[in-house]
Design an enzyme around this catalytic site. Sequence first.
Site, PDB file in Angstrom:
ATOM      1  N   LYS A 161      35.376  25.881  39.420  1.00  0.00           N
ATOM      2  CA  LYS A 161      35.195  26.513  38.069  1.00  0.00           C
ATOM      3  C   LYS A 161      33.723  26.710  37.695  1.00  0.00           C
ATOM      4  O   LYS A 161      32.730  25.949  38.138  1.00  0.00           O
ATOM      5  CB  LYS A 161      35.955  25.842  36.907  1.00  0.00           C
ATOM      6  CG  LYS A 161      35.513  24.548  36.463  1.00  0.00           C
ATOM      7  CD  LYS A 161      36.491  23.849  35.712  1.00  0.00           C
ATOM      8  CE  LYS A 161      38.167  23.521  36.183  1.00  0.00           C
ATOM      9  NZ  LYS A 161      39.070  24.385  35.215  1.00  0.00           N
ATOM     10  N   ARG A 162      33.287  27.523  36.818  1.00  0.00           N
ATOM     11  CA  ARG A 162      31.874  27.527  36.161  1.00  0.00           C
ATOM     12  C   ARG A 162      31.484  25.941  35.724  1.00  0.00           C
ATOM     13  O   ARG A 162      32.541  25.240  35.467  1.00  0.00           O
ATOM     14  CB  ARG A 162      31.742  28.439  34.850  1.00  0.00           C
ATOM     15  CG  ARG A 162      31.722  29.882  35.353  1.00  0.00           C
ATOM     16  CD  ARG A 162      30.639  30.125  36.272  1.00  0.00           C
ATOM     17  NE  ARG A 162      29.210  30.130  35.534  1.00  0.00           N
ATOM     18  CZ  ARG A 162      28.632  31.307  35.312  1.00  0.00           C
ATOM     19  NH1 ARG A 162      29.120  32.500  35.651  1.00  0.00           N
ATOM     20  NH2 ARG A 162      27.576  31.125  34.634  1.00  0.00           N
TER      21      ARG A 162
ATOM     22  N   LYS B   9      33.876  21.627  30.351  1.00  0.00           N
ATOM     23  CA  LYS B   9      34.684  21.522  31.695  1.00  0.00           C
ATOM     24  C   LYS B   9      34.706  20.355  32.213  1.00  0.00           C
ATOM     25  O   LYS B   9      35.565  19.831  32.929  1.00  0.00           O
ATOM     26  CB  LYS B   9      34.515  22.462  32.588  1.00  0.00           C
ATOM     27  CG  LYS B   9      34.838  24.142  32.053  1.00  0.00           C
ATOM     28  CD  LYS B   9      34.673  25.263  33.018  1.00  0.00           C
ATOM     29  CE  LYS B   9      34.796  26.543  32.673  1.00  0.00           C
ATOM     30  NZ  LYS B   9      36.279  27.061  32.755  1.00  0.00           N
TER      31      LYS B   9
END
Length: 829
Positions: free
Chosen positions: A560-561, A566
């Site tokens: 993911k980014r 995150k």
Amino acid sequence: MDRATTIELPPVVHDNDPKALAAEILSCLTYRVGKDSSVATQYDWLTAAIKVVRDRIIERWIASTKESYEKKQKRVYYLSMEFLIGRLMRDAFSNLGLMENMREALQSLGVDIDMIAGLEPDAALGNGGLGRLAACFMESMASVDLAAHGYGIRYVHGLFRQEIQDGWQVELPETWLDHGNPWEFERRERSFEIGFGGTVESITSKDGRLERHVWKPQEHVLAVAYDTPVVGWQGRRVNTLRLWSAMAVDPILLAAFNAGDHIGALKEANQAASLTRVLYPADSHQAGQELRLRQEYFFSAASLQDILERHLSQYGELHSLPDKAAIHLNDTHPAIAIAELMRLLMDVHGLDFDMSWDITKRTFAYTNHTLLPEALESWPIPVFERLLPRHMQIIYAINAEVLLEARSYQRYSDEQISRISLINEGAERRVRMGNLAFAGSHSVNGVSGLHTELMKETVFSDLHNLYPGRINNKTNGITPRRWLMQCNPGLTSLIREAIGDRFLDDTEALSELNRFADDAAFREKFASVKRENKNRLSNYVAERLSLRVDPSAMFDVQIKRIHEYKRQLLNIIEAVALYDQIRSHPEKDWMPRVKFFAGKAAPSYNTAKLIIKLANDVARVINRDPAVRGLLKIVFVPNYSVSVAEIMVPAADLSEQISTAGLEASGTGNMKFALNGAITIGTLDGANVEISECVGEDNIVIFGLTAEEVERNKRDGYVPRAAIEKSPELAQALSAISSGVFSPDDPGRYRDLINGIYERDWFMVAADFDAYADAQRRVDDIWRNAPDWYAKAIRNTANMAWFSSDRTIREYARDIWEVHTGEVPPKSN
Ligand SMILES: *Cc1c(COP(=O)(O)O)cnc(C)c1O
């Protein structure tokens, strides 16, 4: 304006058997690509193959458009700054049921379909989840037979291409249009002039009354449409993705050219083209630059002119707009469209403010994608006023209306009023695009249950109070065509064998797989499909990174980014702690793991780029250490994109969804993995909450602080140092990283990064560390018992149907857009 009647084509009968397809491909190569088969490149074959299938799409495309027109269907217009569509060939071939025949046809010509499929450029017109959602929605809208147009920007360079050099991210320009784009149709005749800057004139009547305003822009650029057909499942409907490209109104200033100023003569052309050259690589962070505001206005204004022209040509007036058009704002990026519609209605079509405002609110709906303050768009008033002077006036007028409502309906405090205002009256006055989008829409939706509740409590609490009922939830989804059928053909065949084909049309039927979770033979087959997918990923990694990984190890994947919220950092620190444990307790029964990472960092986001370097530094040390005996490997796969996800998702055993609770609005990566039979390790954040409800608590590994606990921690003065002191494993891992164990060439490289955890730890890495490490050991325990693992994995696939974007789109259609969708195929019990 009436439509001319169509001159009927003599019926074209497309023969789809492989022989006929091969003949057509060859003919296309000759007459449309202009090449002889002896000199054709692989790209030429790709173009010819796509064009042959495209011909079949065009007929359905025209039929779909005609049907919407004749039935006077309400149309959905989905405005999005990003469409992360990836490759289209497999999608189209498979949705039309032509995959196998095309494979055979190409084979008979000596062309390998997988080889040319790999050459198709990945249309990376988006940063991450928001753009991919728009792409999944486009496919689902066509699949559920909903008349829809996507509107966006045709960036010449999509998101940058990421290379990893010496462990660091290096950004290179993406050149996806180098070999042409056989999917798109340039519509030069469909172009609109878009203005910027200038002045506003007030026109008054003879008796001195203000009649209307006329905006006299100083600059103009031309927006030219490029259309890509979007094919739904089984070719049911073909919708249009219309992307705008900027061109100068005068491609060359001849007077300047003739006077010898060859550069000046092209200045306007270059300036205009630069408008749609780059996609801002900012994820969850607002770009805040004037060019970005220009891009937003450019595509919103072009789309609105297009929409109004289509509506007027069919209905001849604009009062019926809300009944025939639903305009959706994918986040605030196109929120300026609200002011633009007001301007067109009032200044061009002569409606009064109240009528225009009523039409506008009934036409627009808005999806919010983030609560992160740094992602909420706002523009300094001086910039806004200079670029869009008339829109500035309109926003002031809207604001007056909203604040009047606030003052008359409710007795709000000054503080509340200042939060409702579309203008932030800080040291620097700014226009709040989120408030504009909220005020100008009849529906504002969040993208998961938790996110929607938090929206009501935080960013939009006052607007929610003023306009109760406007906020609603629509949990995100993913298209099962791309994220199961195309990316995982092995699993798809296995499911067909077990429960038949009905799930292909109706994802809900996947639940029939539940009864196979305890079937040992089925579990074996499920495991062997997973193994095949892991082999494929292992080969990919071996080829590109010259790295060997063992496909029998657990594949633990976080892609993911790269963003602090995150928490890739939490995962890396846990890997360091595990490394330490493996070395100090070699006698223990460690479960072999390969930890995969992939993701791009915004080029200006230094901490995220440093996290990429850390992952690579840690990988280098661990992968080479013989003491680890291959029990732990770390792989950073470069250039994360839709195509890379299509290889990695089906190969994952464990899906890492470990954001700080309350910060991930929904996530869609989490859905892709669970659908493909990975077990999730995750926090109660975004759609993880609903995934846990659907797959069952026994089939997911949840850990860590809840959103409420995170909030409480922040409020009560959380002390990260205390948390670190309580966890010797964490303290040891942090000190190893900080002291340069993984960066002997630059021992201080990570000192500030680690100090950030000691001193602030905004993302609660230390607070959640022990819970995360414990959860990882629980994962190991499940993995130790293979039948149990695969039973859980099967239950994940079986219970993820609700996350189909078909379900999401049907909810939007019913609750927000009030449009008709095709029927769900009848359930055969
Ligand atoms: C699905 C997807 C995303 C979103 O992933 P999250 O884990 O939800 O952030 C981002 N990029 C690509 C290429 C994707 O396919």
